[in-house]
Design a protein around this motif. Structure first.
Motif, PDB file in Angstrom:
ATOM      1  N   ASN A 123      26.373   9.167   2.838  1.00 45.28           N
ATOM      2  CA  ASN A 123      26.720   7.861   3.275  1.00 45.28           C
ATOM      3  C   ASN A 123      27.942   7.840   4.346  1.00 45.28           C
ATOM      4  OD1 ASN A 123      25.259   6.891   1.686  1.00 45.28           O
ATOM      5  ND2 ASN A 123      26.588   5.375   0.271  1.00 45.28           N
ATOM      6  N   CYS A 124      28.550   8.996   4.505  1.00 39.33           N
ATOM      7  CA  CYS A 124      29.630   9.239   5.358  1.00 39.33           C
ATOM      8  C   CYS A 124      29.515  10.964   6.067  1.00 39.33           C
ATOM      9  CB  CYS A 124      30.855   8.828   5.234  1.00 39.33           C
ATOM     10  SG  CYS A 124      31.916   8.745   6.776  1.00 39.33           S
ATOM     11  N   HIS A 130      27.900   4.069   5.261  1.00 35.92           N
ATOM     12  CA  HIS A 130      27.873   3.307   4.204  1.00 35.92           C
ATOM     13  C   HIS A 130      29.076   3.494   3.136  1.00 35.92           C
ATOM     14  CE1 HIS A 130      23.953   1.677   5.364  1.00 35.92           C
ATOM     15  NE2 HIS A 130      23.559   3.136   5.360  1.00 35.92           N
ATOM     16  N   LYS A 131      29.432   2.728   2.325  1.00 38.93           N
ATOM     17  CA  LYS A 131      30.537   3.041   1.529  1.00 38.93           C
ATOM     18  C   LYS A 131      29.959   4.011   0.588  1.00 38.93           C
ATOM     19  CE  LYS A 131      33.228   0.443  -1.929  1.00 38.93           C
ATOM     20  NZ  LYS A 131      34.701   1.055  -1.493  1.00 38.93           N
TER      21      LYS A 131
END
Length: 377
Positions: A257-258, A278-279
């Motif tokens: 997500n990151c 995203h989170k």
């Protein structure tokens, strides 16, 4: 070899170490010029902390701010067909690996006359700078995102730090710290090069624990890259000093997500590559635009290592699996354990090799988040 200096790795411009600075005149990140490394005979065996390797530092530090950081244990566990060694960094004074960099960075700056520092952090970095600032009699101000966990803010306050919560994304805290750096020295764990001089103790410690030899592989969670670059710098010095025959392969684990480092490495470039962010539950590595991306990609390539991007369910599964072996880790660290299986499937790491997995922090710091994860699971 000429005296150590700060260096802009992109331009080659040098700056003296005896003037406090955190960036180049052009506002770019700096490193310390390559050092010769030390031999086993230069280890101060009477000191039980990472300061036993003080001979490897680029400057003599007479009165370090120390609380026994480093010398963390490695525990071997079965993991499928492999038996990796998990290096437990929560044995550091503030329960994360950040203390390695902070002890060296603040000790050096205090020696130069710096008595007040700024740091931007959403968690472990801020807690570490707050604690070591208190131990060293330095004033500390932390700029943290408004979304920072109240528990982490409480930890910073407990050490006497001033905490300013900043609205907006994580990057805005850094931007505000840079704006305020004209009044107070910006002692950022992401910017100030002496932080990496502390995290390079990873390499020296692992080398000493393996009877003065290097492992085959080191896997670690990577956000801004201080553990990765610290390992690279330390093992590079040991290679230069003739203490090891080859670099271990270095592997960076990131949440899918990151995962900007994975995106660039997979694309074969050392510049940013677009990938949706995203989170993630791996908050400690949620760095969208890592400052030292170019240097991280170079370190991974030179060591023959690589990157792994772990989906959220993979991080959760590794978190639970580690707990069943007795290791309660923060979700950020679980991504490194999840990477073991991916790398084994790729054939990048093999049974019979010595693999170290760096567990950067304790699950106790993220207990409420982990409780939610386990309840939903």
């Amino acid at each position: 070899m000429q005296s150590p200096s700060y260096i802009d790795p992109l331009s080659g411009k040098l700056y003296p170490l005896d003037v406090p600075r955190w960036c180049s005149d052009e506002g770019k990140p700096l490193l310390v010029t390559p050092l010769a490394g030390i031999s086993r005979d230069e280890i101060d065996r009477g000191v039980r902390s990472l300061w036993r390797y003080r001979a490897a530092l680029p400057a003599e530090i007479a009165r370090p701010i120390t609380m026994g950081e480093g010398c963390t244990p490695m525990v071997e566990r079965e993991w499928g067909d492999l038996r990796p060694h998990f290096k437990l960094e929560w044995f550091n004074p503030t329960a994360s690996f950040k203390d390695r960099g902070t002890t060296v960075m603040l000790s050096f700056l205090r020696q130069l006359g710096v008595d007040a520092v700024l740091e931007d952090s959403s968690g472990n970095g801020g807690a570490s700078v707050s604690a070591y600032g208190a131990a060293g009699g330095m004033r500390v101000k932390i700029l943290a995102p408004a979304t920072t966990s109240p528990v982490k803010v409480a930890q910073m306050h407990a050490f006497g730090a001033e905490v300013q919560l900043v609205e907006g994304p994580r990057e805005e805290s850094e931007a505000e710290a840079i704006r305020q750096s004209k009044q107070t020295f910006y002692s950022s764990h992401n910017w100030q090069p002496f932080f990496l001089q502390g995290t390079k103790s990873f390499a020296y410690e692992i080398w000493e624990d393996f009877n003065h030899s290097a492992p085959d592989n080191v896997i670690m969670p990577v956000g801004a890259g201080s553990s990765l670059l610290g390992c690279y710098i330390g093992f590079k010095e040991l290679l230069a000093a003739g203490q090891i025959k080859r670099m271990p392969r270095l592997f960076a684990a990131q949440p899918l997500n990151c995962s900007p480092v994975d995106a660039s490495f997979a694309a074969g470039v050392d510049t940013p590559v677009d990938r949706a962010v995203h989170k993630t539950i791996a908050e400690g590595t949620a760095i969208r635009h890592p400052l030292r991306l170019t240097q991280m990609v170079a370190a991974l390539k030179e060591s023959g290592g690589g990157t792994v991007a772990i989906p959220e369910d993979g991080i959760v599964a590794a978190l639970k699996r580690l707990a069943r072996t007795g290791l309660f880790v923060e979700p950020t660290s679980a991504s490194a354990a999840a990477a073991i299986d991916v790398l084994a499937q790729r054939g990048a790491i093999r049974p019979g090799e010595r693999t170290v997995v760096i567990i950067t922090g304790t699950g106790i710091k993220a207990a409420s988040l982990i409780t939610d994860i386990l309840t939903k699971g």
